[in-house]
Structure formats: structure tokens, C-alpha cells
Design an enzyme around this catalytic site. Structure first.
Site, PDB file in Angstrom:
ATOM      1  N   HIS A 183      -3.673  -4.908  -0.553  1.00 49.60           N
ATOM      2  CA  HIS A 183      -3.296  -5.531   0.715  1.00 49.60           C
ATOM      3  C   HIS A 183      -3.372  -7.053   0.582  1.00 49.60           C
ATOM      4  CE1 HIS A 183      -3.239  -1.979   3.400  1.00 49.60           C
ATOM      5  NE2 HIS A 183      -4.096  -1.490   2.517  1.00 49.60           N
ATOM      6  N   CYS A 236       0.843  -1.196   0.000  1.00 52.68           N
ATOM      7  CA  CYS A 236       0.000   0.000   0.000  1.00 52.68           C
ATOM      8  C   CYS A 236       0.890   1.263   0.000  1.00 52.68           C
ATOM      9  CB  CYS A 236      -0.985  -0.028   1.161  1.00 52.68           C
ATOM     10  SG  CYS A 236      -2.370   1.138   0.933  1.00 52.68           S
ATOM     11  N   GLU A 247      -2.484  -9.209   2.717  1.00 54.50           N
ATOM     12  CA  GLU A 247      -2.878  -9.775   4.009  1.00 54.50           C
ATOM     13  C   GLU A 247      -4.384  -9.721   4.232  1.00 54.50           C
ATOM     14  OE1 GLU A 247      -2.445  -5.398   5.012  1.00 54.50           O
ATOM     15  OE2 GLU A 247      -1.676  -6.832   3.543  1.00 54.50           O
TER      16      GLU A 247
END
Length: 214
Positions: A195, A85, A197
Site C-alpha cells: 500500500h 493490493c 498510500e
């Protein structure tokens, strides 16, 4: 032959959801530590640099923690670094927010500028057009979706080298309003605008690919 678990430091400089990154990396098989300790960040197999918020504030936080120097030293020794990001955005030459320009790390040329779309921020799931021969997106279907949350991006990519032996970076694109850089693979330096994750199975595969490259 016994496989060695790869060590990853999530660099904790005050900007980024370090806990979710830690959990995702651990699920992908890494030995993870959240720290800004200089020696640990230098010696880990991989360094992950998260980032949320304003470009200029992230850069200030990173330099206050000596993260800029750590990233430069690791890359000089071809030690892997991954940005996520705003942790990707600060790798570019500059960021422009509200008409104010801030200097980035300058690993890649280009400006991080406001998204040019009817709806901003770009928040939610989107597909990407992975670069040919990508290691980062290996094993992922073309319609795999990733989770984005951002209002700024790099719309123009320009990378030139006078060294004919140097491999050109692999650039992955996505589109929100107009195309923007969604990921870059450049030697030891990889980064994503989205992202991983927070991107479910697709993000988990991507992080597994990165850990496997360390």
C-alpha cells in the site's frame, strides 16, 4: 512553462480504502476524484484501482461496476492504470483461495495463491528488490520500506511474447517466507502488492513517480 496538474480517478467499486488513496494522491500533487462514473474513469490522466478482501469478491465488484471494461479500454489506448493490493492481484489470470479458483483480468499470466510463510498474513513493513531501470522506484533507496497487508501473492512470474520489439515488464520482488511479486511496471499498467498510500515518505515518492509518468 506552466505545468498542468494531472487528473486521477480512484475507481470506487466497493473494495478498497479509497479515502486514504485520495489523500495520498492529492498530497503527491494530483487532482483526485473518487468515482465509478464511466466517462470520468475513461478520461482521467490516470486510473487507480484499489482492492481489499477476497479475490473473487473484488473481481465481482469490479465487473459489476464495468471496471474490467474500463481497464481494458484504457490499456488498449495506452492510458495509465495502477492497481494496489488486491487491485494488483486481479490483474493476473486467476486467484486461488481456499481451494476455489476465480478468473482474473488476465493482463498477466500467473496465479495468486496463499503465501508460503510461517506467519500469515504478511502485515507490516518490508523492503523490496526493485527491478532494474524502474521508473516507479526512481529516487528511492534500496533499503526503503513499504507497508504490506496480504495473505496471498504471486510466487511465480512467467511472461513471454513473440514480439521482439515489446519491452518485458519490470518486476519488483519482496520476500515473506519465499519471494513474491511486489510490483510490476508494464507499459501503461503499473501495480503494487503493498500500500503506497500507507507507506510514509517512500510511498509518497512512489505515487509522485507514477503521477509524473502520466
Amino acid at each position: 512553462m506552466e505545468l498542468t496538474t494531472k487528473s486521477v480517478v480512484v475507481f470506487d467499486y466497493g473494495f478498497g480504502n479509497v479515502r486514504s488513496a485520495e489523500r495520498a494522491l492529492a498530497r503527491a500533487g494530483a487532482d483526485v476524484e473518487i468515482t465509478r462514473d464511466f466517462d470520468k474513469a475513461m478520461n482521467a490522466d490516470g486510473l487507480l484501482v484499489p482492492g481489499v478482501g477476497a479475490f473473487a469478491a473484488c473481481m465481482q465488484g469490479l465487473t459489476d461496476a464495468r471496471g474490467d471494461w474500463i481497464i481494458d479500454r484504457r490499456l488498449s489506448g495506452e492510458r495509465p492504470v495502477m492497481g494496489i493490493c488486491v487491485g494488483m492481484q486481479i490483474l493476473f489470470a486467476r486467484g486461488i483461495e481456499h481451494g476455489v479458483e476465480a478468473e482474473g483480468l488476465g493482463e498477466w499470466p500467473g496465479s495468486v495463491e496463499p503465501l508460503q510463510a510461517d506467519i500469515v498474513p504478511h502485515m507490516g513493513w518490508n523492503t523490496v528488490e526493485a527491478a532494474g531501470g524502474s521508473e516507479l522506484f526512481a529516487g528511492l533507496d534500496a533499503d526503503a520500506r513499504f507497508y504490506f497487508v496480504h495473505s496471498y501473492a504471486v510466487h511465480e512470474w512467467s511472461f513471454q511474447t513473440e514480439n521482439a520489439l515489446m519491452t518485458a515488464p519490470k518486476v519488483t520482488w519482496s520476500t515473506h517466507g519465499r519471494p513474491f511479486v511486489a510490483a510490476v511496471e508494464n507499459g501503461a499498467l503499473w501495480a503494487t502488492q503493498f500500500h503506497p498510500e500507507k507507506s510514509g515518505d517512500a510511498g509518497a515518492q512512489l505515487l509522485t513517480n507514477w503521477i509524473g509518468s502520466l
